[in-house]
Design an enzyme around this catalytic site. Structure first.
Site, PDB file in Angstrom:
ATOM      1  N   SER A 139      19.244  65.337 -54.145  1.00  0.00           N
ATOM      2  CA  SER A 139      19.511  64.552 -52.940  1.00  0.00           C
ATOM      3  C   SER A 139      18.225  64.413 -52.138  1.00  0.00           C
ATOM      4  CB  SER A 139      20.574  65.271 -52.089  1.00  0.00           C
ATOM      5  OG  SER A 139      20.632  64.751 -50.771  1.00  0.00           O
ATOM      6  N   TYR A 152      23.603  72.938 -47.757  1.00  0.00           N
ATOM      7  CA  TYR A 152      23.612  71.842 -48.727  1.00  0.00           C
ATOM      8  C   TYR A 152      22.193  71.378 -49.074  1.00  0.00           C
ATOM      9  CZ  TYR A 152      24.421  67.288 -50.843  1.00  0.00           C
ATOM     10  OH  TYR A 152      24.396  66.201 -51.696  1.00  0.00           O
TER      11      TYR A 152
END
Length: 259
Positions: A139, A152
């Site tokens: 990501s 995350y």
């Protein structure tokens, strides 16, 4: 990429399902892994009909040790599997001081542990064969953790660093490793209310994201950021990071720390 079998995790919807479609259309047989067997079988039937490739499903929760071990064994033992797409992952994190620690543990188990163990299951065999591909979906949050929640982005930073290190080890043996860093992509990880509050120019459709990621693989990229207009910006970042290396480990502290 060789035309062997590709194993795709998180394959029932979104990015994983789109990878399955694109790889099938390139002639890869598939093993699709996700928790929802019904959705997997529905996708498998469509791909068999539309592309003629062989599609097998494995219903597994990769956050559970016994299910993870089952998929690891298949990656170790099945010589037909030449491509692994590590796509399964979760988000849904709150502020760290309010976090549900059991959810954070699930996130680490799936985003970090499963990616590591599945890669470890297939890498020795690919290295021995001298070909194969490992694609890890990370990501853009890996590059800007201060803008998001704490855990995350940390899991995705692990996947990025892991992919770079793994590529350095495996590329000389003929194995490709690619890290894909999507930005905001229209998948189930975002609900429509969240997307409605974001500028439209920041949201990429999943088909466009996966097509760009596969295009990056075709171009030989180790790190692919589908939305980045100019790869020179990534090169500048990597060059600046590399420039730190000569001074990251020295026998004396920097002068500014002198008493």
């Amino acid at each position: 990429m060789s035309k062997g079998t590709a194993l795709v995790t998180g394959a029932s919807i979104g990015i994983g399902a789109t990878y399955a479609d694109r790889l099938a259309r390139r002639g890869h047989d598939l093993i699709l892994v996700a928790r929802n067997a019904a959705k997997l079988e529905q996708l498998a039937e469509t791909l068999r009909r539309d592309t003629g490739v062989k599609v097998e499903i494995i219903a597994a929760d990769l956050g559970k040790a016994e299910d993870l071990a089952k998929v690891e064994a298949r990656l170790r033992d099945d010589a037909a599997i030449t491509t692994l797409v590590n796509n399964a992952g979760i988000a849904g994190e709150t502020a760290f001081v309010e976090a549900d620690l059991s959810h954070l543990q699930q996130m680490i188990d799936l985003n970090v542990t499963a990616v590591t163990r599945l890669s470890a299951a297939i890498a020795p065999r690919l290295a021995k064969a001298g070909n194969g591909t490992i694609i890890n979906i990370t990501s853009v949050t890996a590059l800007m953790p201060e803008a998001f929640t704490a855990v995350y982005p940390a899991t995705k930073a692990f996947v990025l660093a892991f992919s770079e290190g793994l590529n350095a080890e495996l590329a000389p043996k003929g194995v490709r490793v690619q890290a894909v860093l999507p930005g905001i992509t229209r998948t189930a990880i975002w609900d429509e209310a969240q997307l409605a509050n974001l500028p439209a120019h920041m949201i990429m459709e999943v088909d466009d994201m996966v097509d760009a990621a596969i295009g990056g693989l075709d171009l030989g990229e180790t790190i692919t950021i589908p939305s980045l207009p100019d790869t020179a910006d990534l090169d500048t970042y990597l060059t600046a990071r590399g420039a730190l290396r000569p001074n990251l480990s020295r026998n004396q502290p920097a002068a500014r720390y002198a008493a």
